[in-house]
Design an enzyme around this catalytic site. Structure first.
Site, PDB file in Angstrom:
ATOM      1  N   THR A 128      -2.681  10.431 -10.300  1.00 11.44           N
ATOM      2  CA  THR A 128      -2.243   9.192 -10.958  1.00 11.44           C
ATOM      3  C   THR A 128      -1.679   9.476 -12.342  1.00 11.44           C
ATOM      4  OG1 THR A 128      -4.051   8.066  -9.801  1.00 11.44           O
ATOM      5  CG2 THR A 128      -2.998   6.876 -11.620  1.00 11.44           C
ATOM      6  N   GLU A 133      -0.505  -3.299   3.244  1.00 14.09           N
ATOM      7  CA  GLU A 133       0.616  -3.227   2.282  1.00 14.09           C
ATOM      8  C   GLU A 133       1.966  -3.291   2.997  1.00 14.09           C
ATOM      9  OE1 GLU A 133      -0.291   0.260  -0.058  1.00 14.09           O
ATOM     10  OE2 GLU A 133      -1.995  -0.720  -1.022  1.00 14.09           O
ATOM     11  N   PHE A 144      -6.096  -2.437 -17.364  1.00 12.73           N
ATOM     12  CA  PHE A 144      -4.656  -2.173 -17.343  1.00 12.73           C
ATOM     13  C   PHE A 144      -3.875  -3.138 -16.457  1.00 12.73           C
ATOM     14  CE2 PHE A 144      -6.668   0.687 -14.186  1.00 12.73           C
ATOM     15  CZ  PHE A 144      -5.984   0.340 -13.034  1.00 12.73           C
ATOM     16  N   ASN A 188       4.368   5.902 -13.436  1.00 14.05           N
ATOM     17  CA  ASN A 188       4.185   7.165 -12.714  1.00 14.05           C
ATOM     18  C   ASN A 188       5.012   7.237 -11.427  1.00 14.05           C
ATOM     19  OD1 ASN A 188       2.673   5.415 -11.220  1.00 14.05           O
ATOM     20  ND2 ASN A 188       0.722   6.463 -11.497  1.00 14.05           N
ATOM     21  N   ARG A 224       0.109  11.093  -0.308  1.00 16.92           N
ATOM     22  CA  ARG A 224      -0.730  11.235  -1.514  1.00 16.92           C
ATOM     23  C   ARG A 224      -0.608  12.655  -2.072  1.00 16.92           C
ATOM     24  NH1 ARG A 224      -2.733   6.618  -3.886  1.00 16.92           N
ATOM     25  NH2 ARG A 224      -4.114   8.066  -4.972  1.00 16.92           N
ATOM     26  N   ARG A 234       4.982  13.051  -9.134  1.00 16.64           N
ATOM     27  CA  ARG A 234       4.567  12.576 -10.460  1.00 16.64           C
ATOM     28  C   ARG A 234       4.692  13.677 -11.519  1.00 16.64           C
ATOM     29  NH1 ARG A 234      -0.393   8.768  -8.225  1.00 16.64           N
ATOM     30  NH2 ARG A 234       0.759   6.791  -8.254  1.00 16.64           N
ATOM     31  N   TYR A 289      -1.529  -6.039  -6.370  1.00 11.90           N
ATOM     32  CA  TYR A 289      -2.527  -5.274  -7.131  1.00 11.90           C
ATOM     33  C   TYR A 289      -3.821  -6.069  -7.351  1.00 11.90           C
ATOM     34  CZ  TYR A 289       0.584  -1.333  -8.229  1.00 11.90           C
ATOM     35  OH  TYR A 289       1.375  -0.211  -8.158  1.00 11.90           O
TER      36      TYR A 289
HETATM   37  N1  UDP Z   1      -2.703   2.616 -13.819  1.00 11.67           N
HETATM   38  C1  UDP Z   1      -2.576   2.411 -15.195  1.00 11.67           C
HETATM   39  N2  UDP Z   1      -3.590   2.854 -16.013  1.00 11.67           N
HETATM   40  C2  UDP Z   1      -4.700   3.482 -15.531  1.00 11.67           C
HETATM   41  C3  UDP Z   1      -4.826   3.672 -14.150  1.00 11.67           C
HETATM   42  C4  UDP Z   1      -3.803   3.233 -13.321  1.00 11.67           C
HETATM   43  O1  UDP Z   1      -1.588   1.858 -15.664  1.00 11.67           O
HETATM   44  O2  UDP Z   1      -5.585   3.853 -16.328  1.00 11.67           O
HETATM   45  C5  UDP Z   1      -1.628   2.138 -12.939  1.00 11.67           C
HETATM   46  C6  UDP Z   1      -0.759   3.292 -12.388  1.00 11.67           C
HETATM   47  O3  UDP Z   1       0.598   2.822 -12.313  1.00 11.67           O
HETATM   48  C7  UDP Z   1      -1.363   3.492 -11.004  1.00 11.67           C
HETATM   49  C8  UDP Z   1      -1.739   2.075 -10.610  1.00 11.67           C
HETATM   50  O4  UDP Z   1      -2.203   1.487 -11.819  1.00 11.67           O
HETATM   51  O5  UDP Z   1      -0.454   4.122 -10.131  1.00 11.67           O
HETATM   52  C9  UDP Z   1      -2.792   1.954  -9.554  1.00 11.67           C
HETATM   53  O6  UDP Z   1      -3.918   2.700  -9.942  1.00 11.67           O
HETATM   54  P1  UDP Z   1      -4.715   3.607  -8.899  1.00 11.67           P
HETATM   55  O7  UDP Z   1      -5.988   4.024  -9.552  1.00 11.67           O
HETATM   56  O8  UDP Z   1      -4.818   2.898  -7.586  1.00 11.67           O
HETATM   57  O9  UDP Z   1      -3.786   4.926  -8.776  1.00 11.67           O
HETATM   58  P2  UDP Z   1      -2.823   5.495  -7.619  1.00 11.67           P
HETATM   59  O10 UDP Z   1      -3.459   5.179  -6.290  1.00 11.67           O
HETATM   60  O11 UDP Z   1      -1.481   4.814  -7.803  1.00 11.67           O
HETATM   61  O12 UDP Z   1      -2.728   6.973  -7.891  1.00 11.67           O
END
Ligand code: UDP
Length: 140
Positions: free
Chosen positions: A93, A128, A59, A114, A87, A104, A51
């Site tokens: 998210t 990845e 976060f 999530n 996706r 989700r 990450y």
């Molecule tokens: N996340 C979080 N708080 C936030 C946004 C994201 O805890 O406000 C976490 C969540 O587990 C998410 C991950 O960080 O899946 C990666 O964020 P991203 O914006 O890349 O979302 P994704 O691609 O997983 O939908």
């Protein structure tokens, strides 16, 4: 449409609730094939590296703690337009914003917990996949 690959993680909130099968069924029903899979306990260093793009986000520390709070299942998925297909079935998210029928919406507990990760581009999918799998561990 070309057959491509993407990278998925079934996150600790889902493995804790015994949802590995439920999540995988939704992925398969969406037209994705699991061509590599392993259950692992991520180290802090591994999660921070994975990450790293989010390192400056507020976060980040909570996210790393969550991702190492229990086992995860890392997977390589194959299918037509796999990144977008995954996706789409993952959903937004924040599960509050996720469409009905998505993973989700069905399973996620919160914006953090999530249930699934999915690569957001083919370029990141390749990075990845290589982060967790040797080429010989992927059998298409
Ligand atoms: N996340 C979080 N708080 C936030 C946004 C994201 O805890 O406000 C976490 C969540 O587990 C998410 C991950 O960080 O899946 C990666 O964020 P991203 O914006 O890349 O979302 P994704 O691609 O997983 O939908």
């Amino acid at each position: 449409m070309a057959v491509t690959r993407t990278f998925s993680i079934i996150k600790p909130d889902a493995t804790r609730r015994n949802l590995t099968g439920g999540v995988t069924k939704m992925l398969e029903d969406a037209g994705l094939r699991v061509v590599a899979s392993k259950r692992i306990q991520m180290t802090k260093e591994q999660a921070e590296g994975f990450y790293a793009v989010h390192a400056e986000r507020p976060f980040f520390n909570d996210l790393v703690s969550f991702m190492i709070s229990g086992p995860v299942v890392v997977q390589v998925l194959e299918g037509e337009d796999a990144v977008k297909r995954n996706r789409d079935v993952m959903g937004a998210t924040n599960p509050e914003n996720a469409d009905e029928g998505t993973i989700r919406k069905t399973y996620a507990e919160s914006i953090e917990a999530n249930s699934v990760h999915g690569s957001d581009s083919e370029e990141n999918a390749a990075i990845e996949i290589a982060y967790f799998f040797k080429p010989e561990e992927i059998v298409g």
